[in-house]
Write an enzyme that holds these catalytic residues in place. Structure first.
Site, PDB file in Angstrom:
ATOM      1  N   SER A 149       0.841  -1.206   0.000  1.00  0.00           N
ATOM      2  CA  SER A 149       0.000   0.000   0.000  1.00  0.00           C
ATOM      3  C   SER A 149       0.872   1.250   0.000  1.00  0.00           C
ATOM      4  O   SER A 149       0.418   2.335   0.318  1.00  0.00           O
ATOM      5  CB  SER A 149      -0.915   0.002   1.232  1.00  0.00           C
ATOM      6  OG  SER A 149      -0.140  -0.090   2.424  1.00  0.00           O
ATOM      7  N   THR A 178     -41.500  24.487  -7.103  1.00  0.00           N
ATOM      8  CA  THR A 178     -41.675  23.133  -6.590  1.00  0.00           C
ATOM      9  C   THR A 178     -41.996  22.263  -7.792  1.00  0.00           C
ATOM     10  O   THR A 178     -42.675  22.709  -8.728  1.00  0.00           O
ATOM     11  CB  THR A 178     -42.820  23.034  -5.560  1.00  0.00           C
ATOM     12  OG1 THR A 178     -44.059  23.398  -6.184  1.00  0.00           O
ATOM     13  CG2 THR A 178     -42.561  23.951  -4.363  1.00  0.00           C
ATOM     14  N   HIS A 179     -41.492  21.037  -7.799  1.00  0.00           N
ATOM     15  CA  HIS A 179     -41.657  20.149  -8.953  1.00  0.00           C
ATOM     16  C   HIS A 179     -41.127  20.801 -10.239  1.00  0.00           C
ATOM     17  O   HIS A 179     -41.603  20.498 -11.335  1.00  0.00           O
ATOM     18  CB  HIS A 179     -43.126  19.743  -9.145  1.00  0.00           C
ATOM     19  CG  HIS A 179     -43.753  19.146  -7.932  1.00  0.00           C
ATOM     20  ND1 HIS A 179     -43.629  17.822  -7.591  1.00  0.00           N
ATOM     21  CD2 HIS A 179     -44.509  19.723  -6.950  1.00  0.00           C
ATOM     22  CE1 HIS A 179     -44.277  17.588  -6.463  1.00  0.00           C
ATOM     23  NE2 HIS A 179     -44.814  18.724  -6.049  1.00  0.00           N
ATOM     24  N   SER A 216     -17.120  24.657 -26.174  1.00  0.00           N
ATOM     25  CA  SER A 216     -17.358  23.434 -26.932  1.00  0.00           C
ATOM     26  C   SER A 216     -16.262  23.261 -27.976  1.00  0.00           C
ATOM     27  O   SER A 216     -15.772  24.238 -28.546  1.00  0.00           O
ATOM     28  CB  SER A 216     -18.725  23.506 -27.620  1.00  0.00           C
ATOM     29  OG  SER A 216     -18.848  22.506 -28.610  1.00  0.00           O
ATOM     30  N   ASN A 259     -20.325  26.349 -21.255  1.00  0.00           N
ATOM     31  CA  ASN A 259     -20.828  25.237 -20.469  1.00  0.00           C
ATOM     32  C   ASN A 259     -20.474  25.372 -18.979  1.00  0.00           C
ATOM     33  O   ASN A 259     -19.351  25.744 -18.638  1.00  0.00           O
ATOM     34  CB  ASN A 259     -20.257  23.918 -20.999  1.00  0.00           C
ATOM     35  CG  ASN A 259     -20.659  23.662 -22.437  1.00  0.00           C
ATOM     36  OD1 ASN A 259     -21.770  23.996 -22.845  1.00  0.00           O
ATOM     37  ND2 ASN A 259     -19.759  23.082 -23.215  1.00  0.00           N
ATOM     38  N   TYR A 276      -7.767  -6.566  14.025  1.00  0.00           N
ATOM     39  CA  TYR A 276      -7.253  -6.114  12.729  1.00  0.00           C
ATOM     40  C   TYR A 276      -7.309  -7.216  11.680  1.00  0.00           C
ATOM     41  O   TYR A 276      -7.001  -8.377  11.947  1.00  0.00           O
ATOM     42  CB  TYR A 276      -5.809  -5.620  12.856  1.00  0.00           C
ATOM     43  CG  TYR A 276      -5.323  -5.010  11.562  1.00  0.00           C
ATOM     44  CD1 TYR A 276      -5.629  -3.690  11.239  1.00  0.00           C
ATOM     45  CD2 TYR A 276      -4.617  -5.768  10.645  1.00  0.00           C
ATOM     46  CE1 TYR A 276      -5.229  -3.140  10.032  1.00  0.00           C
ATOM     47  CE2 TYR A 276      -4.206  -5.231   9.438  1.00  0.00           C
ATOM     48  CZ  TYR A 276      -4.513  -3.915   9.132  1.00  0.00           C
ATOM     49  OH  TYR A 276      -4.123  -3.381   7.931  1.00  0.00           O
ATOM     50  N   GLN A 307      -6.887  -2.240   4.980  1.00  0.00           N
ATOM     51  CA  GLN A 307      -5.979  -1.463   4.133  1.00  0.00           C
ATOM     52  C   GLN A 307      -6.751  -0.594   3.151  1.00  0.00           C
ATOM     53  O   GLN A 307      -6.250   0.425   2.682  1.00  0.00           O
ATOM     54  CB  GLN A 307      -5.052  -2.425   3.377  1.00  0.00           C
ATOM     55  CG  GLN A 307      -3.992  -1.751   2.535  1.00  0.00           C
ATOM     56  CD  GLN A 307      -2.972  -2.757   2.023  1.00  0.00           C
ATOM     57  OE1 GLN A 307      -2.173  -3.277   2.786  1.00  0.00           O
ATOM     58  NE2 GLN A 307      -3.020  -3.048   0.737  1.00  0.00           N
ATOM     59  N   LYS A 347      -7.768   3.713   3.690  1.00  0.00           N
ATOM     60  CA  LYS A 347      -6.986   4.934   3.428  1.00  0.00           C
ATOM     61  C   LYS A 347      -7.239   5.499   2.042  1.00  0.00           C
ATOM     62  O   LYS A 347      -7.345   6.719   1.869  1.00  0.00           O
ATOM     63  CB  LYS A 347      -5.506   4.643   3.645  1.00  0.00           C
ATOM     64  CG  LYS A 347      -5.154   4.439   5.113  1.00  0.00           C
ATOM     65  CD  LYS A 347      -3.768   3.930   5.312  1.00  0.00           C
ATOM     66  CE  LYS A 347      -3.604   2.484   4.915  1.00  0.00           C
ATOM     67  NZ  LYS A 347      -4.459   1.546   5.665  1.00  0.00           N
TER      68      LYS A 347
END
Length: 466
Positions: free
Chosen positions: A27, A159-160, A281, A289, A321, A326, A329
């Site tokens: 790791s 709303t909606h 674009s 955008n 453990y 592992q 993290k």
């Protein structure tokens, strides 16, 4: 390939570790971020060993000098990772032996990687959560102060995704600020639960060398000491809690991003993003955008996935453990990085966007005041359900005549209810509409001002705790 001598626990094994197994097990590429906190914890533990009589003063000085040299190598980017370095602990231990000889082997007397890794992760997260909290409070402040400046701007509330009632632009901004203050509070709660020292718990049974854990707590600036060694080395509640809080935070940021994306479309035209937070674009020259907001929205899914993955890892584990841990993290590091970037981008977007007061006001339509028409009748003594029906009839009558509701004549309205009189014209005013919502939390100017003052005070308290 690691030889027998390269193995941290080589005395028990004959032969070399399979290279594929070693690749799966290591790791090191992920854990390099723990280099500084790992050294910090080792310095504290070395001092505790000296106090317990395991190290002489001279040995302690050599170990501390070596650890300081390793810290310097990491900070300068010259630390050389070898193939045999399984994780950050073995890497630092190997380098310490190279620098000071066999005395380095005394540093881990009574200490297990099980307790090292959870101590390191907690130290890292304590620091990281403070940074995230600072960025989050800055975003909240940006929303609140913008709300204070643009308090007189009125636009449709939805709303909606359909026009509902007029609201202040500030009410919209504060709705997101308030949600984010809850996230800030939750981050503080997680940080308090992280702030429990696991170092001194050994592999699972505790420390047999009369190590002064109170000294360790003080050296590493933890608030308290873990109560049970088996729980201390295996619990990852704090990881799950952090990822859960991050998930809720990203839900709130994703919602805000979606709102702003919609408001920035040409169909709405309520706001324009700064060029600094927009892209073009590759084919269409006219495009601008909202990539910043789209990325905030998409990163939410990334964070959700991290929470789901760690829950699946933890679900089937027995006590103490297991190597499965592992995986914690990588999830934490990814979410810390994501939140740090997203919060800063969100703050940049909010602080630089330009609103179109004209387009917001143009989008206000008389039909949005239908509730106000019902409330007018309520104030005349009509029960609300009857008033709701009467207002609905007025809407239908206007649609039948092909006019807006505010263009119905008094006679038209009286045909629905004799309670209508000439003062009904005051209903069809958007400022009057928002100003009637004076109860705490409402969109009247006085209420919005109170919200702003309350949030400013709340931010002061949360900043002190960050």
């Amino acid at each position: 390939m690691a030889s027998e001598g390269d193995k941290l626990m080589g005395g028990r094994f004959v032969g070399s570790t399979d290279p594929i197994m070693q690749m799966l097990s290591t790791s090191m590429s992920t854990e390099q971020r723990l280099s500084e906190v790992d050294i910090q914890a080792s310095i504290a533990y070395a001092k505790a060993l000296e106090k317990a009589g395991i190290l002489t003063k001279t040995e302690l000085e050599k170990i501390l000098s070596g650890l300081e040299k390793i810290s310097e190598e990491w900070s300068k980017g010259v630390f050389v990772v070898t193939q045999s370095d399984e994780d950050i602990h073995t890497a630092n231990e190997r380098r310490l032996k190279e620098l000071i000889g066999d005395i380095a082997g005394k540093l881990n007397t009574g200490r297990s990687r099980n307790e090292q890794v959870v101590t390191d992760l907690k130290l890292f997260m304590k620091n990281s959560l403070s940074v995230i909290s600072t960025h989050l409070l800055q975003l909240i402040k940006t929303l609140v102060e913008r709300a204070a400046i643009e308090i007189d701007v009125i636009l449709p509330g939805y709303t909606h995704l359909q026009k509902a009632q007029p609201i202040r632009w500030s009410q919209f901004l504060l709705s997101h600020a308030v949600a984010l203050t809850r996230d800030s509070e939750r981050l503080g709660e997680v940080k308090r639960r992280i702030n429990v020292l696991p170092l001194g718990s050994g592999a699972l049974a505790g420390n047999p060398l009369d190590i002064d854990r109170e000294m360790l707590r003080s050296e590493l600036d933890f608030a308290s000491i873990s109560l049970n060694s088996m729980d201390a080395i295996s619990e990852r509640d704090f990881v799950v809690e952090f990822l859960s809080v991050a998930t809720l935070l990203m839900i709130h940021l994703s919602k805000m991003a979606e709102d702003l994306i919609i408001y920035s479309t040409s169909e709405f035209g309520f706001l324009t993003l700064s060029d600094a937070f927009s892209t073009g674009s590759s084919l269409m020259p006219q495009k601008k955008n909202p990539d910043s907001l789209e990325l905030i929205r998409s990163k939410a899914g990334r964070v959700f996935g991290r929470l789901a993955s760690i829950l699946m890892v933890l679900k089937g584990l027995p006590s103490t453990y297991n190597k499965d841990l592992q995986e914690d993290k990588e999830a934490v590091f990814d979410v810390v990085d994501t939140l740090t970037a997203v919060l800063q981008v969100a703050t940049g977007v909010i602080s630089t966007l330009q609103i179109s007061k004209e387009n917001m006001e143009k989008a206000l339509t008389p039909e949005m005041l239908s509730t106000d028409l019902a409330l007018y009748l309520v104030r005349k003594g009509m029960p609300f359900r009857q008033a709701h029906t009467a207002s609905g009839k007025a809407v239908h009558l206007a649609e039948t005549k092909g006019i807006t509701i505010n263009n119905l004549t008094l006679e038209d309205l009286k045909s629905i209810s004799p309670l209508f009189s000439s003062d009904v014209s005051q209903v069809f005013n958007f400022v009057n509409s928002v100003e009637q919502y004076t109860a705490m939390g409402g969109t009247a100017k006085s209420s919005v001002t109170t919200q702003i003052e309350h949030l400013r005070e709340l931010m002061k308290k949360q900043k002190e705790q960050a």
